[in-house]
Design a protein around this motif. Structure first.
Motif, PDB file in Angstrom:
ATOM      1  N   ASP A   1       0.849  -1.190   0.000  1.00  0.00           N
ATOM      2  CA  ASP A   1       0.000   0.000   0.000  1.00  0.00           C
ATOM      3  C   ASP A   1       0.892   1.249   0.000  1.00  0.00           C
ATOM      4  O   ASP A   1       1.517   1.581   1.002  1.00  0.00           O
ATOM      5  CB  ASP A   1      -0.893  -0.036   1.250  1.00  0.00           C
ATOM      6  N   HIS A   2       0.929   1.954  -1.131  1.00  0.00           N
ATOM      7  CA  HIS A   2       1.822   3.109  -1.262  1.00  0.00           C
ATOM      8  C   HIS A   2       1.478   4.206  -0.266  1.00  0.00           C
ATOM      9  O   HIS A   2       2.385   4.786   0.369  1.00  0.00           O
ATOM     10  CB  HIS A   2       1.746   3.669  -2.688  1.00  0.00           C
ATOM     11  N   ALA A   3       0.207   4.505  -0.105  1.00  0.00           N
ATOM     12  CA  ALA A   3      -0.197   5.565   0.819  1.00  0.00           C
ATOM     13  C   ALA A   3       0.215   5.222   2.251  1.00  0.00           C
ATOM     14  O   ALA A   3       0.699   6.076   3.001  1.00  0.00           O
ATOM     15  CB  ALA A   3      -1.706   5.788   0.741  1.00  0.00           C
ATOM     16  N   ARG A   4       0.027   3.955   2.621  1.00  0.00           N
ATOM     17  CA  ARG A   4       0.436   3.530   3.962  1.00  0.00           C
ATOM     18  C   ARG A   4       1.951   3.665   4.133  1.00  0.00           C
ATOM     19  O   ARG A   4       2.436   4.122   5.172  1.00  0.00           O
ATOM     20  CB  ARG A   4       0.010   2.082   4.191  1.00  0.00           C
TER      21      ARG A   4
ATOM     22  N   MET B   1       3.892   5.769   2.700  1.00  0.00           N
ATOM     23  CA  MET B   1       4.217   7.194   2.847  1.00  0.00           C
ATOM     24  C   MET B   1       3.842   7.710   4.239  1.00  0.00           C
ATOM     25  O   MET B   1       4.574   8.491   4.838  1.00  0.00           O
ATOM     26  CB  MET B   1       3.503   8.002   1.767  1.00  0.00           C
ATOM     27  N   ARG B   2       2.703   7.257   4.754  1.00  0.00           N
ATOM     28  CA  ARG B   2       2.319   7.664   6.110  1.00  0.00           C
ATOM     29  C   ARG B   2       3.332   7.158   7.128  1.00  0.00           C
ATOM     30  O   ARG B   2       3.738   7.890   8.044  1.00  0.00           O
ATOM     31  CB  ARG B   2       0.925   7.121   6.466  1.00  0.00           C
TER      32      ARG B   2
END
Length: 484
Positions: free
Chosen positions: A422-425, A427-428
């Motif tokens: 999960d790219h967004a995860r 980054m978070r």
């Protein structure tokens, strides 16, 4: 009949010397547990001599144009390649490291790092000259700080010496470096290489000096009046002592200390690939790496499957003799370190479970089996403190918030990794993790162009990269009147 021990010596102002008072200490090969050399146990007179040599050599070295310092470092890199087999043999005997791994994993990056800093010598960056007050022009000068007192560790004695001397010399400083008392051999050989290059190119050999000794020798170096900067790679305790000693005359300090890297594995991770990479990153160099992947946090939904796979990988990981090309790592560095790792295992709480390993192996030397420990809680000693051995711990988390809380919930802040599709995860997590490095779907690769250094009790300052080069320079403002 006893075999004569090889005699290692200090390198001061271009000469190999015994300690002024003749004291020595034995150097032990951790793969055999037997002494193979003696090294000077240097005292105040030796430190004085080395500092005087570095101080005398500094003005001429400082005033060289960067291209000349670059020429020296490029030739040093070439010599590292030419004398690679000597360096490999010295480091293997120093540390008990597998010969094939020193050849493939240490020599190439060291040569690359020296060449990187050779280039950095000619890339001093700063703000452009400008007028910030009517009638005046301001200029920024970047200058070397002076003599640098450097203390290298025993886990990567050869490579960490490179991380210290290469940026320091590139920036125009002179160096007095002390290897660990357990691993002086490769640094003494490096002195021979650098000294010969300086001599060939017509520079003072006092630019680079090596002092062998123990913790007291290091203290004498740091507290000496000559160095403008003290740099150490070592334990948190040692770093605190250096910072305290340096504070007495406000020396600049550069600290790369311990680590307790969290490895956060989410439920969408490719388990087989993650286990393969994490086990290598956790066990390489017997886990004696501040960035080692030794503290795994895995999502509860895949916990059991992950632990089983990790334990299997541990059982298939091999430690052993330096000439065995199938081994991933060699022994722990010394008897005290073996005792420390054993102590962590012996003091495990009742709720912990040893899934693999957990014991010393072999009849001689300081070898320890690849180990996996599960069932741990956040406040357990083995979770909170650096083991510095081939031990991977596993905790189970329920959600992202808990993963971040536990990952950050230690006193160290050097390196970390996140495993997710999960790219967004990702980054978070890279924003939330309070560590100097965050790897995503990998763990432990380093490149000369990128900085290495941590926060909190992992120290301050950066190794490698232009940021590491900056640490060995100082900033001067020059303002001139435009009126004549």
């Amino acid at each position: 009949m006893t075999t004569a021990l090889r005699r290692l010596r200090n390198y001061i102002d271009g000469e190999f010397r015994d300690a002024a008072d003749g004291r020595t200490t034995e150097v032990v090969n951790p793969a055999t547990g037997e002494a193979y050399a003696t090294a000077p146990l240097s005292g105040a007179a030796d430190v004085d001599a080395a500092m005087a040599a570095a101080e005398a050599a500094f003005p001429a070295w400082r005033d060289l144009i960067p291209a000349e310092r670059q020429k020296v470092l490029l030739k040093v890199a070439d010599r590292f390649e030419e004398r690679a087999e000597e360096l490999i043999a010295a480091e293997s005997e120093n540390c008990g490291k597998p010969i094939a791994l020193v050849r493939s994993e240490e020599i190439p990056p060291m040569v690359d790092q020296i060449r990187f800093f050779a280039g950095a010598a000619r890339m001093l960056e700063g703000r452009s000259a400008g007028e910030y007050m009517d009638g005046f022009t301001s200029i920024i000068r970047r200058e070397p700080v002076g003599v640098c007192a450097q203390v290298a560790p025993w886990n990567y004695p050869m490579m960490m010496a490179v991380w210290k001397f290469a940026p320091a010399l590139a920036a125009g400083n002179t160096v007095v470096i002390k290897p660990s008392d357990t691993t002086p051999a490769s640094t003494v050989l490096i002195a021979d290489i650098i000294g010969s290059v300086l001599d060939e190119l017509g520079h003072s050999r006092g630019v680079f000096n090596v002092i062998c000794g123990d913790r007291e020798t290091g203290r004498l170096m740091v507290e000496h009046k000559v160095p403008a900067m003290a740099s150490i790679t070592g334990s948190v305790r040692a770093g605190m002592q250096v910072a305290e000693s340096a504070s007495k005359d406000l020396k600049r300090v550069h600290l790369e200390l311990g680590g307790k890297a969290p490895v956060v594995v989410f439920e969408d991770t490719d388990i087989a690939k993650a286990v393969e990479d994490i086990s290598v990153a956790g066990y390489f160099n017997a886990g004696q790496d501040c960035t080692a992947a030794t503290r795994v946090l895995v999502h509860e939904s895949i916990h059991d499957e992950f632990v089983a796979a990790l334990a299997k990988a541990a059982s298939e990981t091999k430690t052993g003799a330096v000439d065995d090309e199938d081994v991933l790592y060699g022994p722990l560095n010394n008897a005290n370190q073996l005792k420390q790792v054993k102590g962590f295992i012996e003091r495990l709480p009742a709720h912990a479970k040893i899934e693999a390993g957990g014991e010393q192996v072999g009849e001689k030397g300081y070898f320890f089996a690849p180990t996996v420990v599960s069932g741990l809680k956040q406040d357990d000693e083995i979770v909170q403190h650096e083991v510095f051995g081939p031990v991977i711990t596993v905790q189970s988390f329920s959600d992202e918030k808990q993963a971040v809380q536990w990952a950050n919930g230690v006193e160290y802040a050097l390196a970390s990794s996140v495993w997710t599709k999960d790219h967004a995860r990702a980054m978070r997590m890279s924003r939330s993790l309070d560590f100097g490095c965050v790897w995503i779907n990998t763990h432990i690769p380093l490149v000369a162009e990128m900085p290495h250094g941590g926060f909190k009790k992992s120290g301050y300052g950066k190794d490698l990269s232009s940021y590491g080069f900056d640490d060995y320079t100082r900033i001067k403002h020059v303002m001139t009147s435009l009126d004549g």
